[in-house]
Design a protein around this motif. Sequence first.
Motif, PDB file in Angstrom:
ATOM      1  N   GLU A  18       0.857  -1.193  -0.444  1.00  0.00           N
ATOM      2  CA  GLU A  18      -0.112   0.205  -0.312  1.00  0.00           C
ATOM      3  C   GLU A  18       0.788   1.165   0.107  1.00  0.00           C
ATOM      4  O   GLU A  18       0.432   2.490  -1.141  1.00  0.00           O
ATOM      5  CB  GLU A  18      -0.690  -0.258   1.430  1.00  0.00           C
ATOM      6  CG  GLU A  18      -2.190   1.420   1.508  1.00  0.00           C
ATOM      7  CD  GLU A  18      -2.990   1.009   1.771  1.00  0.00           C
ATOM      8  OE1 GLU A  18      -3.742  -0.330   2.306  1.00  0.00           O
ATOM      9  OE2 GLU A  18      -3.600   1.932   1.793  1.00  0.00           O
ATOM     10  N   ARG A  28       2.314   1.902  -3.739  1.00  0.00           N
ATOM     11  CA  ARG A  28       1.470   2.285  -4.467  1.00  0.00           C
ATOM     12  C   ARG A  28       0.718   4.200  -4.046  1.00  0.00           C
ATOM     13  O   ARG A  28       1.293   4.640  -5.594  1.00  0.00           O
ATOM     14  CB  ARG A  28      -0.175   1.627  -4.464  1.00  0.00           C
ATOM     15  CG  ARG A  28      -0.543   0.312  -5.078  1.00  0.00           C
ATOM     16  CD  ARG A  28      -1.686  -0.578  -5.207  1.00  0.00           C
ATOM     17  NE  ARG A  28      -2.515  -0.560  -4.046  1.00  0.00           N
ATOM     18  CZ  ARG A  28      -2.130  -1.667  -3.630  1.00  0.00           C
ATOM     19  NH1 ARG A  28      -1.555  -2.900  -3.423  1.00  0.00           N
ATOM     20  NH2 ARG A  28      -2.145  -1.613  -1.944  1.00  0.00           N
ATOM     21  N   ASN A  29       0.695   3.775  -2.738  1.00  0.00           N
ATOM     22  CA  ASN A  29       0.864   5.606  -2.291  1.00  0.00           C
ATOM     23  C   ASN A  29       1.948   5.954  -2.879  1.00  0.00           C
ATOM     24  O   ASN A  29       1.594   7.458  -3.852  1.00  0.00           O
ATOM     25  CB  ASN A  29       0.247   6.026  -1.071  1.00  0.00           C
ATOM     26  CG  ASN A  29      -1.453   5.226  -0.356  1.00  0.00           C
ATOM     27  OD1 ASN A  29      -1.700   5.166  -1.404  1.00  0.00           O
ATOM     28  ND2 ASN A  29      -0.998   5.176   0.586  1.00  0.00           N
ATOM     29  N   PHE A  69       4.309   5.346  -5.340  1.00  0.00           N
ATOM     30  CA  PHE A  69       4.161   5.883  -6.751  1.00  0.00           C
ATOM     31  C   PHE A  69       2.797   6.767  -7.180  1.00  0.00           C
ATOM     32  O   PHE A  69       2.954   8.106  -8.382  1.00  0.00           O
ATOM     33  CB  PHE A  69       3.704   4.448  -7.590  1.00  0.00           C
ATOM     34  CG  PHE A  69       5.446   3.339  -7.920  1.00  0.00           C
ATOM     35  CD1 PHE A  69       6.987   4.769  -7.665  1.00  0.00           C
ATOM     36  CD2 PHE A  69       5.148   2.161  -6.874  1.00  0.00           C
ATOM     37  CE1 PHE A  69       7.711   3.588  -8.509  1.00  0.00           C
ATOM     38  CE2 PHE A  69       6.335   2.069  -7.216  1.00  0.00           C
ATOM     39  CZ  PHE A  69       7.912   2.601  -8.374  1.00  0.00           C
ATOM     40  N   ALA A  70       1.847   6.783  -6.658  1.00  0.00           N
ATOM     41  CA  ALA A  70       0.319   7.830  -7.253  1.00  0.00           C
ATOM     42  C   ALA A  70       0.689   9.127  -7.109  1.00  0.00           C
ATOM     43  O   ALA A  70       0.463   9.690  -7.749  1.00  0.00           O
ATOM     44  CB  ALA A  70       0.141   7.427  -6.206  1.00  0.00           C
ATOM     45  N   MET A  71       1.591   9.174  -5.701  1.00  0.00           N
ATOM     46  CA  MET A  71       2.015  10.633  -5.511  1.00  0.00           C
ATOM     47  C   MET A  71       3.147  11.228  -6.320  1.00  0.00           C
ATOM     48  O   MET A  71       2.870  12.371  -6.737  1.00  0.00           O
ATOM     49  CB  MET A  71       2.194  10.949  -3.956  1.00  0.00           C
ATOM     50  CG  MET A  71       1.564  10.744  -3.525  1.00  0.00           C
ATOM     51  SD  MET A  71       1.588  10.173  -1.301  1.00  0.00           S
ATOM     52  CE  MET A  71       2.273  12.468  -0.621  1.00  0.00           C
ATOM     53  N   ARG A  72       3.906  10.086  -7.049  1.00  0.00           N
ATOM     54  CA  ARG A  72       4.884  11.240  -7.406  1.00  0.00           C
ATOM     55  C   ARG A  72       4.518  10.980  -8.714  1.00  0.00           C
ATOM     56  O   ARG A  72       5.470  11.587  -9.946  1.00  0.00           O
ATOM     57  CB  ARG A  72       5.639   9.294  -7.105  1.00  0.00           C
ATOM     58  CG  ARG A  72       7.059   9.476  -8.619  1.00  0.00           C
ATOM     59  CD  ARG A  72       7.972   8.595  -9.515  1.00  0.00           C
ATOM     60  NE  ARG A  72       6.964   8.301  -9.703  1.00  0.00           N
ATOM     61  CZ  ARG A  72       7.095   6.757 -10.995  1.00  0.00           C
ATOM     62  NH1 ARG A  72       7.931   6.083 -10.770  1.00  0.00           N
ATOM     63  NH2 ARG A  72       5.864   6.534 -11.401  1.00  0.00           N
ATOM     64  N   ASP A  73       3.598  10.087  -9.109  1.00  0.00           N
ATOM     65  CA  ASP A  73       2.353  10.269 -11.097  1.00  0.00           C
ATOM     66  C   ASP A  73       2.443  11.695 -10.674  1.00  0.00           C
ATOM     67  O   ASP A  73       1.687  12.394 -11.284  1.00  0.00           O
ATOM     68  CB  ASP A  73       1.601   9.362 -10.764  1.00  0.00           C
ATOM     69  CG  ASP A  73       2.205   8.704 -11.614  1.00  0.00           C
ATOM     70  OD1 ASP A  73       4.502   8.224 -11.151  1.00  0.00           O
ATOM     71  OD2 ASP A  73       2.494   7.446 -11.308  1.00  0.00           O
ATOM     72  N   GLY A  74       0.991  12.073  -9.498  1.00  0.00           N
ATOM     73  CA  GLY A  74       0.392  13.370  -9.688  1.00  0.00           C
ATOM     74  C   GLY A  74       2.028  14.518  -9.440  1.00  0.00           C
ATOM     75  O   GLY A  74       1.311  15.364 -10.184  1.00  0.00           O
TER      76      GLY A  74
END
Length: 243
Positions: free
Chosen positions: A51, A54-55, A57-62
């Motif tokens: 988790e 995933r978080n 990576f998601a924040m990095r993509d954001g």
Amino acid sequence: MENKLRNLYTLQNIDSNLDELEEMKGDLPAEIGGLEDRANELRSHKTALEESMRNAFAMRDGADSEILSLKEKVERYKSQQYTVRNNREYDALTKEMDSATETIARLEKEMDQLEGKATTARNDIAIVTGQLEELNKVLEEKRAALAEVSRANEAEEEKYRHDRQKLVVRIPKADLATYERIRKAKRGKAIVSVKRGACGGCYNRVPPQMILELRQNNRLFMCEHCGRILVSDEIVESASSGA
Ligand SMILES: [Zn+2]
């Protein structure tokens, strides 16, 4: 009453046999329980790591897409600077551009940190996955060993369980509860015979008067020292002869 005592004594024999079969399994059930606990811990640790990865990576993509749109904005401001009508407008655009550039720099730093966090989590996941695989292998071996022991004793165990079920319904609930309570407290033997004037459980002397009364087989007597139920040899013999 003699029947009641004999039933209880027979129950004790069956339970002792079942205890013996259980003992043959050795430490395996406890070991397996411990390994299962550890495996569960590792699994939830792994879920938490996944988790967190995933978080991150998601924040990095954001942050990445925010940087992209900020860069587009800077380009726009740049071209707008050619069309301004006065210095004030020019300065205002410069200020916007500086602010956007600063934000981009901060976001790029954040991206690096998030990337690092995600990578660490991914490495940790790999380690935990390896540990889990190792653990599962050991668990499988232990389970197989236990299954083998169980299989060897299965028929015997089944017979005792069957006998026990048939017997238990013939014993009054209160007596059964007393028996179970003592058995639990004494880890095994709840009913013992009197041998040479002594309790067969704790080997303390049983008063002669009690031995006399006990031979009448008409009520439950407990050892004054250990609290186990005492029975006469007569009960022992009639129970072991299967009568
Ligand atoms: Zn005793």
